[in-house]
Design a protein around this motif. Structure first.
Motif, PDB file in Angstrom:
ATOM      1  N   VAL A  27       0.750  -1.319   0.042  1.00  0.00           N
ATOM      2  CA  VAL A  27      -0.178   0.009   0.112  1.00  0.00           C
ATOM      3  C   VAL A  27       0.972   1.316  -0.059  1.00  0.00           C
ATOM      4  O   VAL A  27       0.495   2.118  -0.569  1.00  0.00           O
ATOM      5  CB  VAL A  27      -0.877   0.137   1.217  1.00  0.00           C
ATOM      6  CG1 VAL A  27      -1.847   1.332   1.366  1.00  0.00           C
ATOM      7  CG2 VAL A  27      -1.776  -1.365   1.167  1.00  0.00           C
ATOM      8  N   TYR A  28       2.039   1.210   0.634  1.00  0.00           N
ATOM      9  CA  TYR A  28       2.867   2.387   0.968  1.00  0.00           C
ATOM     10  C   TYR A  28       3.639   2.667  -0.845  1.00  0.00           C
ATOM     11  O   TYR A  28       3.400   3.575  -1.071  1.00  0.00           O
ATOM     12  CB  TYR A  28       4.106   2.051   1.915  1.00  0.00           C
ATOM     13  CG  TYR A  28       5.148   3.292   1.741  1.00  0.00           C
ATOM     14  CD1 TYR A  28       4.701   4.001   2.926  1.00  0.00           C
ATOM     15  CD2 TYR A  28       6.092   3.258   0.670  1.00  0.00           C
ATOM     16  CE1 TYR A  28       5.807   5.047   3.001  1.00  0.00           C
ATOM     17  CE2 TYR A  28       6.995   4.416   1.146  1.00  0.00           C
ATOM     18  CZ  TYR A  28       6.851   5.194   2.126  1.00  0.00           C
ATOM     19  OH  TYR A  28       7.932   6.274   2.285  1.00  0.00           O
ATOM     20  N   LYS A  29       3.666   1.524  -1.303  1.00  0.00           N
ATOM     21  CA  LYS A  29       4.269   1.683  -2.684  1.00  0.00           C
ATOM     22  C   LYS A  29       3.142   2.313  -3.551  1.00  0.00           C
ATOM     23  O   LYS A  29       3.351   3.056  -4.652  1.00  0.00           O
ATOM     24  CB  LYS A  29       4.869   0.321  -3.260  1.00  0.00           C
ATOM     25  CG  LYS A  29       6.022  -0.354  -2.665  1.00  0.00           C
ATOM     26  CD  LYS A  29       6.223  -1.736  -3.193  1.00  0.00           C
ATOM     27  CE  LYS A  29       7.458  -2.065  -2.371  1.00  0.00           C
ATOM     28  NZ  LYS A  29       7.916  -3.482  -3.043  1.00  0.00           N
ATOM     29  N   LEU A  30       1.990   1.842  -3.627  1.00  0.00           N
ATOM     30  CA  LEU A  30       0.859   2.523  -4.370  1.00  0.00           C
ATOM     31  C   LEU A  30       0.639   4.076  -4.123  1.00  0.00           C
ATOM     32  O   LEU A  30       0.617   4.929  -4.971  1.00  0.00           O
ATOM     33  CB  LEU A  30      -0.454   1.743  -3.871  1.00  0.00           C
ATOM     34  CG  LEU A  30      -1.532   2.599  -4.547  1.00  0.00           C
ATOM     35  CD1 LEU A  30      -1.563   2.374  -6.043  1.00  0.00           C
ATOM     36  CD2 LEU A  30      -2.927   1.945  -4.041  1.00  0.00           C
ATOM     37  N   LEU A  31       0.856   4.366  -3.006  1.00  0.00           N
ATOM     38  CA  LEU A  31       0.771   5.828  -2.375  1.00  0.00           C
ATOM     39  C   LEU A  31       2.012   6.585  -2.649  1.00  0.00           C
ATOM     40  O   LEU A  31       1.688   7.651  -3.654  1.00  0.00           O
ATOM     41  CB  LEU A  31       0.686   5.987  -0.982  1.00  0.00           C
ATOM     42  CG  LEU A  31      -0.710   5.564  -0.339  1.00  0.00           C
ATOM     43  CD1 LEU A  31      -0.248   5.388   1.480  1.00  0.00           C
ATOM     44  CD2 LEU A  31      -1.686   6.422  -0.264  1.00  0.00           C
ATOM     45  N   THR A  32       3.168   6.096  -2.910  1.00  0.00           N
ATOM     46  CA  THR A  32       4.298   6.870  -3.199  1.00  0.00           C
ATOM     47  C   THR A  32       4.637   6.630  -4.498  1.00  0.00           C
ATOM     48  O   THR A  32       5.519   7.483  -5.050  1.00  0.00           O
ATOM     49  CB  THR A  32       5.413   6.793  -2.234  1.00  0.00           C
ATOM     50  OG1 THR A  32       5.985   5.227  -2.195  1.00  0.00           O
ATOM     51  CG2 THR A  32       5.230   7.032  -0.785  1.00  0.00           C
TER      52      THR A  32
END
Length: 475
Positions: free
Chosen positions: A284-289
């Motif tokens: 999810v962090y990768k999706l955001l950033t």
């Protein structure tokens, strides 16, 4: 694919937005909790607010301090026309949750767990930073009026609140300095939608578009969101769907109505805050950033690759049902159709049909030029990949996971970071846009957090550390 063309928003039973397009259903807008009047905050009378605030020292003399970005000091003290924006994001630990999970705080002193004492320290910690926007998680509903409203309204803040659904007694809140901002529009987002297997939990979010009230700045806006995602460490698939819904709501409120004159999509600056209950560099962090995540085939529990032959549920192409009219680019279908009508000058209403497939075929056959519009390409569903139109940066750098030098915001089977502040920067530019970060309030490292010891304690009144950042808005 047969997709019912339901142009009504289905994300939640509570909605505070009004869509004025001729073919969109109007929604009731209710802005509870912000009807009271508040006095002007005394802190705004100071000639110049300092960038530093009280360091949170512990018995071991470890402190948190403000640290400038590489060019932050020059920007903050320059004569450039700017509007300061200081923001705090804080999981304050609902007392009801503390009482029902006492075993988690067995190493804490009993007097440090008393709500009245914790509240006094929470309020001091927040107000000592003199924030312009305050984003809170785990705000207990029966504490809202007697504690939060009673104290923060005296300091010139107005607040928005959304309780978690079901039997939960806490929620999220967003406060803003009324002498500096007004709410243009806001939404309460619920992540519990009947019939959606990945959206069946009681988590919520608030998304608000704030407009400056200072003369000469009313033409700008900034969108601020705060959320508290699911805690379950084995259900990252649910956290992914919740994030898709959150980003979709952010996209809807951040899209500029005058985007047509720029020849492409344009967005107001966006800040997303909260307790995400996930580690840096996770899916999810990768999706955001990174703006994109190919989730098809990933382990549903962890959003990581599974070795061949290993048992476990893998995600398929579809996350949220297409019937919800949310695209894989984190956009509402009705927003896209509305933009096609406004920006491309296409009579989309003439092409509407009972299903979205038929509607799109009608647009292609009757309005072939519209099919080449950038918005039309965003109508994608069930691709196994999520994307979003923002370029988001984390205020904090996090550090190498499991290293004693990595940053920590809470303790979850070890000190770790699960709380974040993300902010948007323009695509294609090395520099920041209208929203520029000048400083952040340093987090403890994992090593320092171990030295500080269990929280809450006599210095730190919650089981999370607050995140603070200083931005400036420029014309």
């Amino acid at each position: 694919m047969v997709l019912a063309l339901n142009l009504c928003r289905t994300i939640a039973s509570v909605n505070y937005r009004i869509q004025k397009s001729a073919f969109l259903t109007a929604y009731v807008r209710a802005c509870a909790y912000n009807s009271y009047t508040t006095p002007r905050c005394n802190t705004r009378k100071k000639k110049k607010r300092r960038i530093i605030c009280r360091g949170a020292e512990c018995n071991n003399k470890i402190s948190r301090n403000w640290e400038f970005t590489p060019n932050g000091s020059n920007m903050y003290y320059s004569d450039q026309r700017k509007l300061p924006l200081r923001l705090v994001s804080y999981n304050v630990l609902a007392q009801d949750l503390l009482e029902s999970h006492r075993y988690l705080y067995a190493e804490c002193k009993e007097e440090d767990l008393v709500w009245e004492k914790r509240w006094k320290r929470i309020l001091e910690e927040i107000t000592s930073a003199e924030p312009d926007v305050i984003c809170l998680q785990e705000v207990q509903e029966d504490h809202w009026d007697p504690f939060y409203v009673n104290e923060l309204s005296k300091l010139g803040y107005k607040g928005l609140y959304k309780k978690r659904t079901g039997a939960r007694v806490d929620g999220v809140a967003l406060w803003y300095r009324s002498s500096l901002f007004r709410v243009d529009i806001w939404s309460a987002v619920e992540f519990n939608i009947p019939g959606e297997p990945y959206l069946d939990r009681d988590n919520v979010a608030i998304v608000a578009r704030l407009v400056p009230t200072i003369p000469g700045w009313q033409h700008l806006a900034v969108v601020v969101a705060t959320t508290h995602l699911l805690y379950n460490t084995r259900r990252h698939d649910i956290k992914l769907a919740q994030t898709q819904l959150l980003l979709t709501e952010c996209e809807s409120l951040a899209y500029r109505s005058d985007a047509a004159r720029f020849g492409g999509p344009q967005y107001w600056p966006l800040i997303i805050t909260g307790d995400f209950n996930l580690l840096p560099y996770s899916g999810v962090y990768k999706l955001l950033t990174k703006g994109r995540l190919e989730y098809e085939g990933l382990c549903a529990k962890t959003l990581t690759l599974m070795p061949p032959g290993e048992d476990g549920k893998r995600l398929g192409k579809k996350l949220i049902s297409p019937e919800r009219n949310i695209t894989d680019n984190c956009q509402y279908v009705y927003d896209i159709l509305n933009r096609l009508e406004v920006e491309a000058g296409a009579p989309v209403q003439e092409c509407l049909a009972p299903t979205l497939d038929t509607t799109l075929q009608n647009i292609i056959s009757k309005q072939p030029a519209v099919a080449k519009h950038h918005c039309f390409a965003d109508l994608k569903f069930g691709t196994g990949t999520l994307s979003h139109p923002f370029k988001l940066r984390s205020v904090y750098s996090h550090g190498k996971l499991n290293s004693d030098m990595a940053e920590a915001t809470t303790y979850q089977n070890g000190w770790c970071s699960v709380d974040y502040i993300f902010y948007s920067v323009p695509h294609g530019l090395k520099t920041e846009g209208n929203l520029k970060m000048t400083a952040r309030y340093k987090l403890f490292t994992r090593g320092e957090a171990k030295t500080v010891g269990p929280i809450p304690n006599d210095e730190h009144p919650s089981d999370h550390y607050p995140l603070m950042v200083h931005f400036i808005l420029v014309p």
